[in-house]
Design a protein around this motif. Structure first.
Motif, mmCIF file in Angstrom:
data_model
loop_
_atom_site.group_PDB
_atom_site.id
_atom_site.type_symbol
_atom_site.label_atom_id
_atom_site.label_comp_id
_atom_site.label_asym_id
_atom_site.label_seq_id
_atom_site.Cartn_x
_atom_site.Cartn_y
_atom_site.Cartn_z
ATOM 1 N N PRO A 218 -12.572 -16.231 64.422
ATOM 2 C CA PRO A 218 -12.270 -17.660 64.273
ATOM 3 C C PRO A 218 -10.759 -17.920 64.329
ATOM 4 N N GLU A 219 -10.399 -19.048 64.883
ATOM 5 C CA GLU A 219 -8.981 -19.415 65.025
ATOM 6 C C GLU A 219 -8.255 -19.373 63.686
ATOM 7 N N ASP A 220 -8.925 -19.846 62.617
ATOM 8 C CA ASP A 220 -8.256 -19.913 61.320
ATOM 9 C C ASP A 220 -8.066 -18.544 60.674
ATOM 10 N N ARG A 221 -8.574 -17.472 61.308
ATOM 11 C CA ARG A 221 -8.394 -16.126 60.773
ATOM 12 C C ARG A 221 -7.388 -15.297 61.572
ATOM 13 N N ARG A 222 -6.693 -15.941 62.516
ATOM 14 C CA ARG A 222 -5.824 -15.173 63.416
ATOM 15 C C ARG A 222 -4.368 -15.107 62.973
ATOM 16 N N GLU A 223 -4.045 -15.793 61.875
ATOM 17 C CA GLU A 223 -2.648 -15.765 61.416
ATOM 18 C C GLU A 223 -2.216 -14.342 61.083
ATOM 19 N N ARG A 224 -3.122 -13.541 60.538
ATOM 20 C CA ARG A 224 -2.796 -12.173 60.142
ATOM 21 C C ARG A 224 -3.300 -11.156 61.171
ATOM 22 N N LEU A 225 -3.476 -11.571 62.401
ATOM 23 C CA LEU A 225 -3.988 -10.676 63.436
ATOM 24 C C LEU A 225 -3.000 -10.613 64.601
ATOM 25 N N ARG A 226 -2.769 -9.416 65.091
ATOM 26 C CA ARG A 226 -1.915 -9.208 66.254
ATOM 27 C C ARG A 226 -2.655 -8.349 67.264
ATOM 28 N N ASP A 235 6.815 0.439 76.342
ATOM 29 C CA ASP A 235 6.770 1.492 75.311
ATOM 30 C C ASP A 235 5.749 1.024 74.275
ATOM 31 N N GLU A 236 4.524 1.480 74.440
ATOM 32 C CA GLU A 236 3.429 0.987 73.596
ATOM 33 C C GLU A 236 3.636 1.330 72.123
ATOM 34 N N PHE A 237 4.277 2.464 71.838
ATOM 35 C CA PHE A 237 4.484 2.839 70.446
ATOM 36 C C PHE A 237 5.497 1.904 69.794
ATOM 37 N N ALA A 238 6.607 1.638 70.487
ATOM 38 C CA ALA A 238 7.612 0.725 69.945
ATOM 39 C C ALA A 238 7.039 -0.682 69.777
ATOM 40 N N ALA A 239 6.248 -1.117 70.752
ATOM 41 C CA ALA A 239 5.634 -2.443 70.655
ATOM 42 C C ALA A 239 4.671 -2.500 69.477
ATOM 43 N N GLY A 240 3.897 -1.423 69.284
ATOM 44 C CA GLY A 240 2.974 -1.369 68.159
ATOM 45 C C GLY A 240 3.703 -1.374 66.835
ATOM 46 N N GLU A 241 4.796 -0.622 66.755
ATOM 47 C CA GLU A 241 5.592 -0.600 65.515
ATOM 48 C C GLU A 241 6.103 -1.985 65.171
ATOM 49 N N ALA A 242 6.568 -2.727 66.168
ATOM 50 C CA ALA A 242 7.106 -4.066 65.919
ATOM 51 C C ALA A 242 6.009 -4.995 65.373
ATOM 52 N N LEU A 243 4.807 -4.900 65.921
ATOM 53 C CA LEU A 243 3.713 -5.747 65.456
ATOM 54 C C LEU A 243 3.272 -5.358 64.048
ATOM 55 N N VAL A 244 3.245 -4.063 63.775
ATOM 56 C CA VAL A 244 2.897 -3.604 62.431
ATOM 57 C C VAL A 244 3.915 -4.115 61.415
ATOM 58 N N GLU A 245 5.189 -4.022 61.737
ATOM 59 C CA GLU A 245 6.230 -4.500 60.818
ATOM 60 C C GLU A 245 6.130 -6.007 60.613
ATOM 61 N N GLU A 246 5.757 -6.723 61.654
ATOM 62 C CA GLU A 246 5.597 -8.172 61.534
ATOM 63 C C GLU A 246 4.461 -8.505 60.561
ATOM 64 N N LEU A 247 3.353 -7.802 60.697
ATOM 65 C CA LEU A 247 2.225 -8.039 59.806
ATOM 66 C C LEU A 247 2.556 -7.643 58.368
ATOM 67 N N ILE A 248 3.236 -6.522 58.194
ATOM 68 C CA ILE A 248 3.627 -6.097 56.849
ATOM 69 C C ILE A 248 4.506 -7.145 56.192
ATOM 70 N N GLY A 249 5.367 -7.761 56.981
ATOM 71 C CA GLY A 249 6.205 -8.826 56.438
ATOM 72 C C GLY A 249 5.385 -9.989 55.913
ATOM 73 N N LEU A 250 4.298 -10.336 56.611
ATOM 74 C CA LEU A 250 3.419 -11.416 56.153
ATOM 75 C C LEU A 250 2.653 -11.021 54.902
ATOM 76 N N MET A 251 2.300 -9.736 54.794
ATOM 77 C CA MET A 251 1.476 -9.261 53.687
ATOM 78 C C MET A 251 2.279 -8.989 52.417
ATOM 79 N N ALA A 252 3.572 -8.838 52.550
ATOM 80 C CA ALA A 252 4.402 -8.398 51.424
ATOM 81 C C ALA A 252 4.332 -9.344 50.226
#
Length: 504
Positions: A218-226, A235-252
């Motif tokens: 659902p659209e309303d559940r995508r705020e915490r999804l990347r 560089d898929e690993f670097a791109a993945g790291e950036a997305l993980v860090e972005e999500l961690i920032g939201l969860m902190a």
């Protein structure tokens, strides 16, 4: 009378009409045991967890335990004889016709003062963990997800309970309903309240395409999804790291909050069962299911092949004819699944179950369904479906999934369970994406595998069912509030996806 007597509390019998009792400890041939106030001399040695006859049983007659038939006698069985696979056979065959009685049970909701500290999500659901889950659409990027999780966990981000990747071998070379099941489970896992953030990790050319998968969220559940497509990133690993860090920032900023018991979603499961499971651990889990559902929470029961022979105990609790029909079709559908693959519906219990004293699938099922307690069966959902899709919490949901431990615990998490209670008589380290609380059926396995076991259900024999239930509920609420379950301490967390179709 024999010269030797068994210890005073050495056997257990459930119902007055039962033909067997269970040895709570190894008993020697020739000893006298007390059953219903009468002395019975054992003709053979009885291993712990195994059964012996307390009444003569004629060849071909039903053998009763749990006040119900567990099979048919292969031959005449005398009082005091060992009762097991050598002299009892299953009575199960194929599909059955079921009739709705129209009188489902009525269980009133009961306010509870019990609470736990959980994470309140935007949709009102409550997680027992605040974790970032990396969910691969296909096995080709499973290791990439594991590498991203390992790197993220080295940083120990505050406010985040952990970063976990759930590798699996599917998502491509699948067709039709088989691919649909994989996609449904991955999408539903992404919506579990324990996932404070989700990275959907795709390859790009797989059958389980990210675009179609996202349509399930659902659209309303995508705020915490990347989302990351590995083939599209330089560089898929670097791109993945950036997305993980972005999500961690939201969860902190997420904090635990005191919430009522009604916010808990219990999955219930058994594995490595023995004959004690139906006497101690499974009834205890049933009491937990009752406590949570009566408070307004939800409990989810699955392992459909392990209710064969005991399905009427659930069917008579269906809250409507529609629920009754869905449940009866689910049971018969699973039987057809076995038959169409050339397998008997009674191809269970496992060698470990048999060694532990379980003789037939009926016996295993009668013990297993006790995990559902006495709650009314409010809903029946398909594999990969979520409990909140059709009703509010507050009763027992039966979920389509097989008995396989990894597959069924994953299906429970996908359905929305935020903690799973897992009874075992033989022990297993297996863990699912959510805390997987192992409840031993006996003291011996609890002591021998203390690193796997969260609670000794054998305490029922000393504390009584009510005393052990109070102790278990206290332990569950502590784990729901953040205390690690053994599977978490041991880093035993994995998923299993039900593979049913053709592989290309």
């Amino acid at each position: 009378m024999a010269d030797t007597l068994a210890p005073p509390v050495s056997v257990m019998k459930i119902g007055a009409e039962d033909d067997v009792a269970v040895a709570l400890q190894p008993l020697e041939a020739g000893v006298d045991v007390k059953v219903d106030g009468e002395a019975i001399r054992l003709r053979e040695a009885i291993p712990a967890g195994h059964k012996f006859a307390v009444a003569p049983i004629a060849a071909g007659a039903p053998v009763r335990r749990y006040r119900a038939p567990i099979g048919l006698a292969r031959c005449d069985i005398a009082v005091g004889e060992h009762v097991h696979t050598h002299n009892v056979r299953t009575a199960l065959s194929g599909e059955q016709a079921y009739a709705f009685t129209g009188s489902p049970p009525r269980v009133e909701a009961t306010a509870s003062s019990r609470t736990f500290r959980g994470y309140i999500r935007a949709d009102g659901s409550v997680g027992t963990r605040n974790e970032l889950w990396i969910l691969p659409t296909v096995g080709c990027v499973g290791r990439l997800g594991e590498r991203l999780a390992a790197r993220a966990n080295l940083k120990q981000a505050p406010g985040v309970d952990g970063v976990h990747a759930f590798n699996h071998p599917f998502g491509c070379s699948q067709l039709g309903a088989d691919l649909e099941g994989t996609a449904a489970v991955i999408a539903s896992l992404a919506l579990n309240p324990n996932a404070g953030g989700v990275l959907l990790l795709g390859l790009g050319c797989e059958s389980n395409q990210l675009e179609q998968l996202l349509q399930r969220i659902p659209e309303d559940r995508r705020e915490r999804l990347r989302v990351l497509r590995a083939q599209s990133a330089g560089d898929e690993f670097a791109a993945g790291e950036a997305l993980v860090e972005e999500l961690i920032g939201l969860m902190a900023a997420d904090k635990r909050t005191e919430v009522p018991l009604s916010k808990l979603r219990l999955g219930v499961k058994c594995g490595g069962s023995d004959a004690m499971s139906g006497l101690t651990a499974n009834p205890l889990i049933g009491l937990m299911a009752d406590a949570v559902t009566q408070a307004g929470g939800a409990a989810i029961l699955t392992e459909i092949p392990e209710i064969f022979g005991a399905e009427n105990l659930l069917l008579e609790r269906a809250t409507s004819e529609t629920v009754f029909e869905r449940l009866s079709e689910l049971v018969n559908g699973f039987k057809r699944y076995f038959i169409e693959h050339g397998e008997p519906v009674s191809e269970n219990p496992s060698p470990g179950n048999i060694a532990g004293g379980i003789t037939t699938l009926e016996e295993k099922s009668l013990g297993a369904v006790q995990k559902g307690g006495l709650a009314p069966v409010q809903d029946v959902i398909a594999y990969g479906e979520r409990i909140c899709a059709r009703r509010a919490p507050g009763g027992l949901t039966v979920l389509e999934a097989p008995g396989n431990d990894a597959v069924s615990t994953t299906a429970l998490a996908a359905a929305g369970a935020t903690i799973t209670l897992f009874s075992t008589g033989r022990g297993t380290p297996l863990g699912s994406p959510v805390p997987t609380v192992k409840i031993a059926s006996n003291h011996a396995v609890a002591e021998r595998k203390a690193g796997w076991i969260d609670f000794d259900g054998g305490q029922v024999l000393e504390l009584g069912m009510a005393g052990a239930a109070e102790a278990l509920l206290t332990r569950i609420l502590a784990i729901a509030s953040g205390e690690p379950a053994r599977n978490e301490s041991n880093d035993e967390r994995a998923i299993g996806i039900w593979k049913r179709g053709v592989t290309l």
